[in-house]
Design an enzyme around this catalytic site. Structure first.
Site, PDB file in Angstrom:
ATOM      1  N   LYS A  96       0.842  -1.190   0.000  1.00 45.48           N
ATOM      2  CA  LYS A  96       0.000   0.000   0.000  1.00 45.48           C
ATOM      3  C   LYS A  96       0.884   1.249   0.000  1.00 45.48           C
ATOM      4  CE  LYS A  96      -3.977   1.777   2.688  1.00 45.48           C
ATOM      5  NZ  LYS A  96      -4.766   1.523   3.938  1.00 45.48           N
TER       6      LYS A  96
ATOM      7  N   SER B 103      -9.549   0.987   3.207  1.00 47.86           N
ATOM      8  CA  SER B 103      -8.739   1.866   2.374  1.00 47.86           C
ATOM      9  C   SER B 103      -7.620   1.139   1.618  1.00 47.86           C
ATOM     10  CB  SER B 103      -8.102   2.973   3.231  1.00 47.86           C
ATOM     11  OG  SER B 103      -7.235   2.450   4.215  1.00 47.86           O
TER      12      SER B 103
ATOM     13  N   SER C 129      -9.840  -1.371   7.110  1.00 48.24           N
ATOM     14  CA  SER C 129      -9.156  -1.061   5.853  1.00 48.24           C
ATOM     15  C   SER C 129      -8.414  -2.221   5.220  1.00 48.24           C
ATOM     16  CB  SER C 129      -8.184   0.104   6.062  1.00 48.24           C
ATOM     17  OG  SER C 129      -8.886   1.293   6.306  1.00 48.24           O
TER      18      SER C 129
END
Length: 565
Positions: free
Chosen positions: A145, A220, A244
């Site tokens: 990420k 996310s 997330s």
């Protein structure tokens, strides 16, 4: 404390910066040596029906790349460590599949072909010279990420104003994975503000679900969810403060684990309000298998990260598989007394429970949720103790518009307020009181069922629905509940939506007004074929037990019930 970074205030419009970000991403993709059967931007149909991103990737790539990228991570590690396949071939295969995944889902912020191939070459030479792998992850490509820092690379965390911000060093968790032999080759998308169960930003646009572009990949860590689901990655690194990791894992039909806070290193990531840990965020893995999750946890904790990051708990990974003769007591939470899960989620839960009841030495008992509506009030009050001021200032710095779910979370959420010291102390006391009350509820399950002991784990929905349509993911409490309690939780795929079976009941008795609104979002035909996932939760610091129980029941009841991908 996060590492220092170099930061320049943008001097151009936000649209120009966004175009620069996308051009950079596209340039990194163009550097990947092509090995496609057909151009990677082609949209395939079968009998007039668009097929899934995984099926498209298989059709676009050469057979060797498909074979490599669809190996299970545990098998790929073995093949790399025994020299059956080279790190260079594996890195190339994953880079090429990541290009396809980006074309199909918009999940990549940048590829790292030069870095990845140089690393793979070094690992191949090391293997040739030493006749052994460098470490337990020798040659394994790992996606990351974007908010998790890599030295000299961008660290924008979804904000246009931070596009030119770069990391001065690698994040702690990445240094550990590197020392174990990993190859970093892809960085993935996240939303503006990081606080969406959707992945969309003004820098990169919307990341879509690999099974249906009309619905979200989640957030996310949605870029990780989409990339792994397309098999453009076998193991990825995400973050979780309200769901997330688990939400995109659920939406995309993969495995995602939220560990207990302060076990896995977080030093080196990027976010607003760095250091605010009223609700601690965690780093954790997403993978194509539960074994991939366990490999990540074992590898990171074997390095004793607490010796250099003192905030971490000095707690080694103490994993023991569940034995067939071992007694297990599993609690079942059918809903949270606020929002009733949609039909496919409830069906999946019933199917798993039905099979669990056939297992010897496994006891199943109902679990009554405790004030989950109050839990949301506590957790959402503690997410933005400055009332969202720093997020708003960062958005205003570039002039970028507010994304719909950023606006919903920060401007329309009545719990988001600037807290005085007195109010902060109040909400922290409420948090601790609620944790104590919930521990009692868990302990009281000792009087439920046959065994006079509390449940070992709790089985519950991963969310109130399968992947919803874009900009509608507004109910977090099936995941944020466990962030508030700091309980470890793992999400896993079970089945897929069957539009003929998972029909809307003629009459739904809404639990609350929120439930009524949420049920208006459900349409079986819209969600047909999407993954249906569930969640397994354990008590704080019982991370190993949660993983062990999921591995055990996966083998015993043959999860998932349909193929993924």
């Amino acid at each position: 404390m996060a590492p220092s970074s170099r930061r320049q205030k943008p001097s151009t419009t936000w649209q120009q910066i966004a175009q620069e970000a996308q051009d950079h991403r596209d340039n990194t993709m163009a550097q990947v040596q092509a090995a496609f059967s057909t151009p990677p931007d082609i949209q395939l149909e079968m009998d007039g029906v668009q097929i899934t991103a995984v099926e498209q990737a298989r059709a676009l790539l050469h057979a060797q790349d498909v074979h490599i990228t669809e190996m299970l991570p545990e098998d790929l590690i073995t093949a790399l460590g025994t020299g059956q396949v080279s790190a260079t071939d594996v890195a190339n295969a994953y880079l090429r599949r990541a290009v396809v995944a980006q074309k199909l889902t918009n999940c990549i912020t940048e590829l790292l072909p030069s870095r990845a191939l140089a690393r793979a070459k070094y690992l191949d030479e090391y293997m040739l010279k030493n006749k052994k792998p460098l470490g337990p992850l020798h040659g394994l490509p790992i996606s990351v990420k974007e908010m998790i820092g890599m030295k000299d690379l961008g660290l924008n965390a979804g904000y246009v104003a931070w596009w030119r911000k770069t990391a001065s060093e690698d994040a702690h968790v990445l240094r550990i994975l590197w020392d174990a032999g990993a190859v970093f080759y892809a960085r993935t998308t996240q939303p503006q503000s990081m606080m969406h169960l959707e992945t969309d930003s003004n820098l990169y646009g919307v990341t879509v679900n690999p099974y249906n572009q009309a619905v979200t990949a989640g957030g996310s860590s949605g870029g990780e969810g989409a990339l792994i689901a397309v098999r453009g990655s076998a193991l990825g690194v995400g973050t979780d403060i309200g769901g997330s990791i688990r939400n995109p894992a659920a939406n995309c039909g993969i495995y995602g684990f939220k560990p207990t806070a302060f076990r896995i290193p977080t030093d080196g990531w990027s976010s607003t309000m760095a250091g605010a840990d009223a609700i601690p965020a965690v780093v954790g893995p997403l993978s194509t298998t539960i074994e991939g999750i366990e490999i990540f946890m074992r590898t990171v904790l074997a390095s004793k990260p607490w010796l250099s990051e003192p905030a971490l708990i000095p707690m080694p990974w103490d994993y023991t598989p569940i034995r067939p003769e071992q007694s297990l007591k599993i609690g079942i939470m059918w809903h949270d007394n606020v929002v009733t899960p949609h039909p496919p989620v409830t069906r999946a839960l019933h199917e798993v429970v039905s099979r669990l009841k056939t297992l010897q030495n496994v006891e199943v008992v109902d679990f009554e949720p405790y004030l989950h509506d109050e839990a949301w009030a506590i957790v959402s009050s503690l997410y933005f103790t400055d009332g969202g001021a720093e997020d708003a200032a960062t958005i205003a710095e570039s002039g970028e518009p507010w994304r719909p779910l950023t606006k919903w979370m920060l401007k329309e959420n009545p719990c988001v307020k600037k807290l005085s010291p007195k109010m902060l102390y109040y909400w922290q006391e409420e948090r601790e009181a609620y944790r104590k009350e919930y521990a009692k509820i868990w302990n009281d399950t000792a009087t439920s069922g046959q065994g006079q002991r509390p449940i070992d784990v709790l089985l519950c929905p991963a969310g109130p629905s399968v992947a919803p349509t874009h900009n509608t993911s507004k109910y977090w409490a099936y995941t944020s509940q466990w962030n508030l309690l700091d309980y470890p939780a793992v999400v896993f795929p079970v089945t897929k939506v069957n539009s003929e079976v998972d029909r809307t009941p003629h009459k739904h008795q809404a639990l609350t007004d929120i439930d009524k609104d949420h049920w208006e979002l459900y349409d079986a035909s819209t969600f047909s074929g999407l993954p249906v996932s569930l969640q397994l939760v354990g008590r704080r610091f019982e991370d190993e037990k949660v993983i062990a129980v999921l591995q055990y029941i996966t083998q015993r009841i043959s999860l998932p019930f349909v193929g993924f991908p």
